[in-house]
Enzyme design. Sequence first.
Site, PDB file in Angstrom:
ATOM      1  CG  HIS A 140     -49.332 -29.132 -24.272  1.00 50.01           C
ATOM      2  ND1 HIS A 140     -48.280 -28.983 -25.336  1.00 50.01           N
ATOM      3  CD2 HIS A 140     -48.792 -29.153 -23.282  1.00 50.01           C
ATOM      4  CE1 HIS A 140     -47.068 -28.690 -24.732  1.00 50.01           C
ATOM      5  NE2 HIS A 140     -47.438 -28.975 -23.322  1.00 50.01           N
ATOM      6  N   GLY A 155     -49.245 -33.086 -18.854  1.00 49.82           N
ATOM      7  CA  GLY A 155     -48.913 -32.262 -17.817  1.00 49.82           C
ATOM      8  C   GLY A 155     -48.659 -31.009 -18.058  1.00 49.82           C
ATOM      9  CG  ASP A 156     -49.391 -27.920 -14.896  1.00 51.11           C
ATOM     10  OD1 ASP A 156     -50.355 -28.205 -15.697  1.00 51.11           O
ATOM     11  OD2 ASP A 156     -49.471 -27.995 -13.886  1.00 51.11           O
ATOM     12  CB  ILE A 159     -44.590 -31.566 -15.339  1.00 53.71           C
ATOM     13  CG1 ILE A 159     -44.591 -32.290 -13.807  1.00 53.71           C
ATOM     14  CG2 ILE A 159     -45.011 -32.440 -16.576  1.00 53.71           C
ATOM     15  CD1 ILE A 159     -46.297 -32.600 -13.697  1.00 53.71           C
ATOM     16  CE  LYS A 161     -46.167 -31.994 -21.410  1.00 53.43           C
ATOM     17  NZ  LYS A 161     -45.890 -30.918 -20.505  1.00 53.43           N
ATOM     18  CB  SER A 162     -39.732 -33.328 -23.559  1.00 54.80           C
ATOM     19  OG  SER A 162     -40.906 -33.010 -24.237  1.00 54.80           O
ATOM     20  CG  ASP A 179     -44.959 -28.670 -27.944  1.00 51.08           C
ATOM     21  OD1 ASP A 179     -45.398 -28.373 -27.052  1.00 51.08           O
ATOM     22  OD2 ASP A 179     -45.211 -27.811 -29.018  1.00 51.08           O
ATOM     23  NE  ARG A 244     -50.453 -45.502  -0.108  1.00 48.04           N
ATOM     24  CZ  ARG A 244     -50.106 -45.574   1.167  1.00 48.04           C
ATOM     25  NH1 ARG A 244     -50.546 -45.029   2.266  1.00 48.04           N
ATOM     26  NH2 ARG A 244     -48.980 -46.186   1.416  1.00 48.04           N
TER      27      ARG A 244
END
Length: 311
Positions: A140, A155-156, A159, A161-162, A179, A244
């Site tokens: 996914h 990612g969840d 969040i 992504k698309s 997807d 960082r």
Amino acid sequence: MGKSVKIKDLLKPALFHQISGDESALEREVFVPEMNRPGFELAGFFKHTDFRRIILFGEKEISFVKEMSKESQLACFSKLANDETPCIIIAKGYSCPEILKNIAIKRNFPIFETTQATGRVSIDLTGTLDEALAAETLMHGVFLNIYGKGVVIRGDSGIGKSEIALELIKRGHFLIADDAIELYHIGQGIVGRAPEVLRNLLEIRGIGVIDVSKMFGVASVLPKDHVDLIIQLERWLPSREYTRIGMEEDDVMEEILGIQIPKIVVPVTGGRSMSAIIEAAVMNMQLKDSGFDSSKEFVNRILDNIKSKSS
């Protein structure tokens, strides 16, 4: 039983002329992508022969056959043209040895002749079979080509992504899958593509599904690409320590079908341009691949500054 390819789907009549075997013989299946150049078998050594491989005769094999006695040919070809062997291909315009052809006709065994060079036949068929028989899995996420690198963004749900992918496409990068990503172990790497039903499509919450190739042009999409990097998007947690400087930990890798793929975890929070951050991550990866590490350069500058002040 694993994945397979039927002979009728693999060898095209325009390139391969069938000289033995009927339509039912073309239903034979190939289960392994390697070719067999039967040098040892022609010499009578069958101990480690894998009969699941397509047998390919080239100039050297045909020349060797001409030096064999009829008895030796009969004994050898009777073993090669068996029920397990998918087929035999005679390359470079040579004709099939008469004894082999007679055995094949009696057994309804498929033999093909082609004018193509032996090496070209081997390379083309191995590549085709390697892809068709490759181990696969489904992941996914969103898959894009960014600055020439295949990047999977994970990612969840919700969040963004698309939405990030849409911004990257507008910046001139290429969509491969959204997807669901079909991943295949081909050669020494992982190749990803979209399922047929989702090809060129991108889902944007609040808008729906858009066809990227229609909206941004056919040059904005790619059918497949190698996976070079995984970017994991995570919601920003104030309690968590994030990279960082870039020297805090060893390079993170994720295993896909037995292949280690570099992975970067990027925190998501309001006010951050995620598309620009992802572009920077890919460019930094390219710099590392070329031998320049910005994090090490920064640490070296600090050390040099300390030395100069202490001297």
